[in-house]
Design a protein around this motif. Structure first.
Motif, PDB file in Angstrom:
ATOM      1  N   LYS A  23      34.264 -20.686 -10.728  1.00 20.77           N
ATOM      2  CA  LYS A  23      34.188 -19.734 -11.836  1.00 20.77           C
ATOM      3  C   LYS A  23      34.359 -20.442 -13.177  1.00 20.77           C
ATOM      4  O   LYS A  23      33.739 -20.067 -14.167  1.00 20.77           O
ATOM      5  CB  LYS A  23      35.250 -18.644 -11.665  1.00 20.77           C
ATOM      6  N   GLY A  28      27.587 -20.555 -11.365  1.00 26.91           N
ATOM      7  CA  GLY A  28      27.383 -19.795 -10.139  1.00 26.91           C
ATOM      8  C   GLY A  28      28.441 -20.140  -9.110  1.00 26.91           C
ATOM      9  O   GLY A  28      28.812 -21.305  -8.955  1.00 26.91           O
ATOM     10  N   GLN A  33      31.037 -15.489  -2.525  1.00 28.46           N
ATOM     11  CA  GLN A  33      31.670 -14.996  -3.742  1.00 28.46           C
ATOM     12  C   GLN A  33      30.640 -14.387  -4.689  1.00 28.46           C
ATOM     13  O   GLN A  33      30.962 -13.509  -5.491  1.00 28.46           O
ATOM     14  CB  GLN A  33      32.446 -16.122  -4.435  1.00 28.46           C
ATOM     15  N   SER A  34      29.402 -14.848  -4.602  1.00 32.23           N
ATOM     16  CA  SER A  34      28.316 -14.228  -5.364  1.00 32.23           C
ATOM     17  C   SER A  34      28.130 -12.793  -4.884  1.00 32.23           C
ATOM     18  O   SER A  34      27.952 -11.859  -5.677  1.00 32.23           O
ATOM     19  CB  SER A  34      27.021 -15.025  -5.174  1.00 32.23           C
ATOM     20  N   SER A  37      31.032 -10.791  -6.147  1.00 28.29           N
ATOM     21  CA  SER A  37      30.893 -10.491  -7.576  1.00 28.29           C
ATOM     22  C   SER A  37      29.985  -9.294  -7.789  1.00 28.29           C
ATOM     23  O   SER A  37      30.218  -8.470  -8.678  1.00 28.29           O
ATOM     24  CB  SER A  37      30.332 -11.710  -8.324  1.00 28.29           C
ATOM     25  N   VAL A 160      23.457 -14.294  -1.666  1.00 31.79           N
ATOM     26  CA  VAL A 160      23.076 -14.533  -3.060  1.00 31.79           C
ATOM     27  C   VAL A 160      22.136 -13.438  -3.555  1.00 31.79           C
ATOM     28  O   VAL A 160      22.306 -12.889  -4.644  1.00 31.79           O
ATOM     29  CB  VAL A 160      22.407 -15.912  -3.223  1.00 31.79           C
ATOM     30  N   GLY A 163      24.043 -10.076  -3.690  1.00 27.15           N
ATOM     31  CA  GLY A 163      25.026 -10.117  -4.764  1.00 27.15           C
ATOM     32  C   GLY A 163      24.388  -9.955  -6.134  1.00 27.15           C
ATOM     33  O   GLY A 163      24.891  -9.215  -6.985  1.00 27.15           O
ATOM     34  N   SER A 164      23.251 -10.622  -6.346  1.00 23.44           N
ATOM     35  CA  SER A 164      22.542 -10.537  -7.629  1.00 23.44           C
ATOM     36  C   SER A 164      22.019  -9.131  -7.873  1.00 23.44           C
ATOM     37  O   SER A 164      22.112  -8.592  -8.985  1.00 23.44           O
ATOM     38  CB  SER A 164      21.382 -11.535  -7.648  1.00 23.44           C
ATOM     39  N   ILE A 180      27.089 -16.078 -11.738  1.00 25.01           N
ATOM     40  CA  ILE A 180      27.506 -15.772 -10.359  1.00 25.01           C
ATOM     41  C   ILE A 180      26.514 -16.303  -9.329  1.00 25.01           C
ATOM     42  O   ILE A 180      26.838 -16.464  -8.164  1.00 25.01           O
ATOM     43  CB  ILE A 180      27.686 -14.252 -10.149  1.00 25.01           C
ATOM     44  N   ALA A 181      25.298 -16.556  -9.757  1.00 27.87           N
ATOM     45  CA  ALA A 181      24.267 -17.058  -8.838  1.00 27.87           C
ATOM     46  C   ALA A 181      23.400 -18.075  -9.561  1.00 27.87           C
ATOM     47  O   ALA A 181      22.208 -17.861  -9.778  1.00 27.87           O
ATOM     48  CB  ALA A 181      23.417 -15.906  -8.312  1.00 27.87           C
ATOM     49  N   THR A 185      25.436 -22.042  -6.966  1.00 26.49           N
ATOM     50  CA  THR A 185      25.193 -21.173  -5.818  1.00 26.49           C
ATOM     51  C   THR A 185      24.041 -21.694  -4.977  1.00 26.49           C
ATOM     52  O   THR A 185      24.091 -21.676  -3.747  1.00 26.49           O
ATOM     53  CB  THR A 185      24.862 -19.741  -6.292  1.00 26.49           C
TER      54      THR A 185
END
Length: 218
Positions: A23, A28, A33-34, A37, A160, A163-164, A180-181, A185
């Protein structure tokens, strides 16, 4: 057993800190975790609590298909990782409020290395793995779909993408997706599986000095 417990605890805690480091890099986070998020944008509660809820749901997958992967490390991961990540991130933000670009690159490299080392430690210790890691391990070792490293790539890519999508659907700005990505990532999505296998062979198994674990990670 003592060595296995130490490896499990160290592996999970290392993984928790690595997420905070990711973070700080802002290139990313790792694939799971992506995914987290993205969910946190849709469900506005503390990250630590949300992490427990999501992993409790994933735990049911292991309970149904292969309880072998549920152990000490699973519950340490389930109840502590989210909170350790949350407070580690706050500490790093206090320590380095505005990291420079070179320092962000350092954070990225360190994050990738320690998350893979941490994962290899607690997977090799064989006292349970995270509920997310268990998904790929069950597919590889129980269902015999393919090798762990390739299945892990597939599950990471799915995280990924989902998450996005959830991040944007929850009100996150499209231009903020790289936080985040991003490149970090992408690197972990395609190389985390092989890197975990590399560190398992060249570090974790040698630390454990137990040839029997080799058959579990093939």
């Amino acid at each position: 057993m003592k060595k296995r417990i130490i490896m499990s605890v160290l592996g999970v805690m290392t993984g928790a800190v690595s997420v905070a480091v990711f973070k700080m890099a802002a290139f990313g986070v790792d694939p799971f975790q992506s995914f987290m998020s993205g969910i946190s944008k849709l469900i506005p509660i503390s990250f630590g609590t949300l992490y427990v809820i999501v992993n409790a749901v994933l735990l049911s997958f292991s309970l149904i298909f292969d309880r072998h992967y549920i152990g000490i490390a699973t519950f340490i991961n389930l109840f502590l990782l989210g909170y350790v990540t949350e407070y580690s991130y706050k500490f790093l933000q206090w320590l380095v409020p505005e990291p420079s670009m070179p320092l962000r690159v350092v954070f990225l490299i360190v994050g990738i290395v320690i998350i893979c080392i941490g994962s290899s430690l607690y997977i090799t210790a064989d006292l349970g793995v995270s509920t997310y890691d268990a998904v790929a391990l069950i597919m590889a070792n129980k269902w015999k779909i393919g090798k762990f490293k390739f299945i892990r790539i597939c599950t990471d890519v799915c995280c990924v993408v989902l998450g996005s999508l959830m991040f944007v659907a929850g009100g996150g700005k499209f231009k903020a997706i790289p936080t985040i990505a991003g490149i970090g990532t992408i690197i972990t999505a395609f190389f985390m599986g092989p890197l975990i296998e590399f560190f398992s062979v060249h570090l974790a198994r040698k630390l454990l000095d137990d040839k029997k674990t080799s058959s579990n990670q093939s």
